[in-house]
Design a protein around this motif. Structure first.
Motif, PDB file in Angstrom:
ATOM      1  N   VAL A 128     -10.780   4.429   3.454  1.00 22.99           N
ATOM      2  CA  VAL A 128     -11.950   3.561   3.577  1.00 22.99           C
ATOM      3  C   VAL A 128     -11.964   2.541   2.444  1.00 22.99           C
ATOM      4  O   VAL A 128     -12.179   1.335   2.672  1.00 22.99           O
ATOM      5  CB  VAL A 128     -13.244   4.399   3.581  1.00 22.99           C
ATOM      6  CG1 VAL A 128     -14.475   3.505   3.448  1.00 22.99           C
ATOM      7  CG2 VAL A 128     -13.325   5.247   4.849  1.00 22.99           C
ATOM      8  N   ASP A 129     -11.734   2.988   1.224  1.00 21.48           N
ATOM      9  CA  ASP A 129     -11.729   2.066   0.084  1.00 21.48           C
ATOM     10  C   ASP A 129     -10.625   1.019   0.223  1.00 21.48           C
ATOM     11  O   ASP A 129     -10.821  -0.149  -0.144  1.00 21.48           O
ATOM     12  CB  ASP A 129     -11.548   2.844  -1.223  1.00 21.48           C
ATOM     13  CG  ASP A 129     -12.783   3.655  -1.598  1.00 21.48           C
ATOM     14  OD1 ASP A 129     -13.866   3.351  -1.056  1.00 21.48           O
ATOM     15  OD2 ASP A 129     -12.659   4.595  -2.407  1.00 21.48           O
ATOM     16  N   PHE A 130      -9.465   1.438   0.724  1.00 18.18           N
ATOM     17  CA  PHE A 130      -8.376   0.483   0.946  1.00 18.18           C
ATOM     18  C   PHE A 130      -8.822  -0.615   1.892  1.00 18.18           C
ATOM     19  O   PHE A 130      -8.595  -1.810   1.650  1.00 18.18           O
ATOM     20  CB  PHE A 130      -7.152   1.207   1.519  1.00 18.18           C
ATOM     21  CG  PHE A 130      -6.034   0.286   1.930  1.00 18.18           C
ATOM     22  CD1 PHE A 130      -5.003  -0.009   1.058  1.00 18.18           C
ATOM     23  CD2 PHE A 130      -6.011  -0.293   3.206  1.00 18.18           C
ATOM     24  CE1 PHE A 130      -3.976  -0.872   1.440  1.00 18.18           C
ATOM     25  CE2 PHE A 130      -4.990  -1.143   3.589  1.00 18.18           C
ATOM     26  CZ  PHE A 130      -3.977  -1.438   2.700  1.00 18.18           C
ATOM     27  N   HIS A 131      -9.438  -0.231   2.997  1.00 18.85           N
ATOM     28  CA  HIS A 131      -9.855  -1.214   3.989  1.00 18.85           C
ATOM     29  C   HIS A 131     -10.903  -2.174   3.426  1.00 18.85           C
ATOM     30  O   HIS A 131     -10.847  -3.384   3.693  1.00 18.85           O
ATOM     31  CB  HIS A 131     -10.392  -0.519   5.239  1.00 18.85           C
ATOM     32  CG  HIS A 131      -9.320  -0.011   6.158  1.00 18.85           C
ATOM     33  ND1 HIS A 131      -8.469  -0.857   6.837  1.00 18.85           N
ATOM     34  CD2 HIS A 131      -8.955   1.246   6.502  1.00 18.85           C
ATOM     35  CE1 HIS A 131      -7.633  -0.151   7.575  1.00 18.85           C
ATOM     36  NE2 HIS A 131      -7.899   1.136   7.387  1.00 18.85           N
ATOM     37  N   ILE A 132     -11.841  -1.656   2.675  1.00 20.94           N
ATOM     38  CA  ILE A 132     -12.872  -2.526   2.110  1.00 20.94           C
ATOM     39  C   ILE A 132     -12.246  -3.556   1.174  1.00 20.94           C
ATOM     40  O   ILE A 132     -12.586  -4.744   1.208  1.00 20.94           O
ATOM     41  CB  ILE A 132     -13.955  -1.691   1.398  1.00 20.94           C
ATOM     42  CG1 ILE A 132     -14.727  -0.860   2.432  1.00 20.94           C
ATOM     43  CG2 ILE A 132     -14.906  -2.583   0.604  1.00 20.94           C
ATOM     44  CD1 ILE A 132     -15.697   0.141   1.824  1.00 20.94           C
ATOM     45  N   ALA A 133     -11.303  -3.120   0.359  1.00 18.74           N
ATOM     46  CA  ALA A 133     -10.630  -4.052  -0.555  1.00 18.74           C
ATOM     47  C   ALA A 133      -9.791  -5.068   0.213  1.00 18.74           C
ATOM     48  O   ALA A 133      -9.788  -6.266  -0.122  1.00 18.74           O
ATOM     49  CB  ALA A 133      -9.757  -3.269  -1.542  1.00 18.74           C
ATOM     50  N   ALA A 134      -9.069  -4.607   1.232  1.00 20.58           N
ATOM     51  CA  ALA A 134      -8.234  -5.512   2.022  1.00 20.58           C
ATOM     52  C   ALA A 134      -9.077  -6.531   2.776  1.00 20.58           C
ATOM     53  O   ALA A 134      -8.743  -7.725   2.836  1.00 20.58           O
ATOM     54  CB  ALA A 134      -7.365  -4.717   2.993  1.00 20.58           C
ATOM     55  N   PHE A 135     -10.194  -6.066   3.351  1.00 24.56           N
ATOM     56  CA  PHE A 135     -11.074  -6.969   4.091  1.00 24.56           C
ATOM     57  C   PHE A 135     -11.659  -8.025   3.158  1.00 24.56           C
ATOM     58  O   PHE A 135     -11.733  -9.205   3.508  1.00 24.56           O
ATOM     59  CB  PHE A 135     -12.190  -6.163   4.755  1.00 24.56           C
ATOM     60  CG  PHE A 135     -13.071  -6.966   5.665  1.00 24.56           C
ATOM     61  CD1 PHE A 135     -12.697  -7.239   6.966  1.00 24.56           C
ATOM     62  CD2 PHE A 135     -14.298  -7.450   5.211  1.00 24.56           C
ATOM     63  CE1 PHE A 135     -13.513  -7.981   7.811  1.00 24.56           C
ATOM     64  CE2 PHE A 135     -15.121  -8.193   6.044  1.00 24.56           C
ATOM     65  CZ  PHE A 135     -14.734  -8.466   7.349  1.00 24.56           C
TER      66      PHE A 135
END
Length: 310
Positions: A128-135
């Motif tokens: 989840v944290d990866f996706h938030i940073a990537a987004f």
């Protein structure tokens, strides 16, 4: 009418030469994917088509010839996701697609482009944290180049289960965490966030859950009312998007994404892509002796009544 190109394959990425040939020829032939002898002929005329909708992971091959579509209105959805080659083996690197998106927006205007960040897949690597940073990072790069961002979560279609057995549904709690963060980041970058066929439970965060390619979405993009009869909107259950009149073909996309619902296997895709002839009126193959060809009922729906931007 709304002409779709991207529900079954990625025409801009792999078949741009063929598409431009069909525009010059003024028609295209499309096999019914479930009854292949039934063929529909669509006339490719701006007098009959309100907008051509594209959905692609790589618009770059289309851009040099885009002037050929100057008499047509266009709406583009470009998918840019942060996965590696273990999930999306043949998708161009993210910086390349972002640069192509930016060039595309300069040619068709940001109102007629949308960014898809989908599907969201949760694994140990793609947390989840990866996706938030990537987004957040992608949002900043695309700010000013689009007004619409679209998200969806991994759907386990039968083809997806076969080709991506480690794929798992995204929990409701993770969906809420991602939805809340993505909605905030999108707003900060001048984008309206939509979900694609995900119900309404994320609406509490200011996300538009009504659909990602609906009549209202296209009206806002074109700035014109489209009084489309309800009988021809072709909605899926729980979806009001305008998904009919697609000229693509299943099992013909070369990106090789493991979560894809449109490809059964890489072997079949290779076989069918080898059958492609840029000069053929069919995307894959040619006419067959038992083909039954009928002309699509086509009419332009645009009212000419302009809409004021909200």
């Amino acid at each position: 009418m709304i002409l779709n190109t991207g529900q079954r394959t990625d025409i801009p990425a792999f078949y741009s030469q063929w598409f431009y040939h069909r525009i010059r020829a003024g028609f295209v032939l499309v096999r019914n994917p479930y009854y292949e002898q039934q063929v529909t002929r669509y006339r490719l005329s701006p007098d009959l088509i309100d907008v051509i909708c594209f959905c692609t992971k790589n618009p770059a091959p289309m851009l040099p010839g885009l002037r050929a579509l100057s008499s047509f209105r266009q709406y583009w959805q470009v998918t840019i996701t942060p996965y590696g080659s273990e999930i999306e083996p043949f998708v161009p690197p993210v910086p390349e697609v972002i640069e192509s998106f930016q060039r595309l927006a300069g040619m068709v205007t940001p109102a007629c482009t949308a960014w898809r960040y989908d599907p969201v897949i949760i694994t140990e690597k793609y947390s989840v944290d990866f996706h938030i940073a990537a987004f957040r990072k992608m949002c900043k790069s695309l700010s000013g180049f689009t007004r619409q961002a679209i998200i969806s979560f991994l759907d386990l279609y039968e083809k997806t289960k076969a080709n991506f057995p480690e794929g798992q549904p995204v929990s409701i709690e993770d969906q809420k965490t991602i939805g809340e963060a993505f909605a905030r980041i999108a707003r900060e970058n001048g984008m309206r966030l939509y979900t694609c066929h995900e119900g309404t439970h994320l609406g509490r965060f200011g996300i538009d859950c009504s659909g990602c390619m609906t009549r209202s979405v296209l009206e806002r993009a074109l700035g014109e009312e489209l009084p489309i009869p309800a009988a021809v909107t072709h909605p899926r259950e729980g979806c009001a998007c305008l998904l009919g009149c697609d000229i693509g073909a299943y099992n013909s996309c070369g990106h090789g994404c493991r979560y894809c619902y449109a490809n059964a296997s890489r072997e079949l895709v290779r076989k069918r892509m080898a059958m492609h002839d840029p000069e053929s009126p069919f995307l894959i193959g040619h006419a067959l002796p038992d083909d039954i060809i009928h002309d699509a009922e086509q009419r332009k729906w645009g009212s000419g009544q302009m809409l004021l931007p909200l």
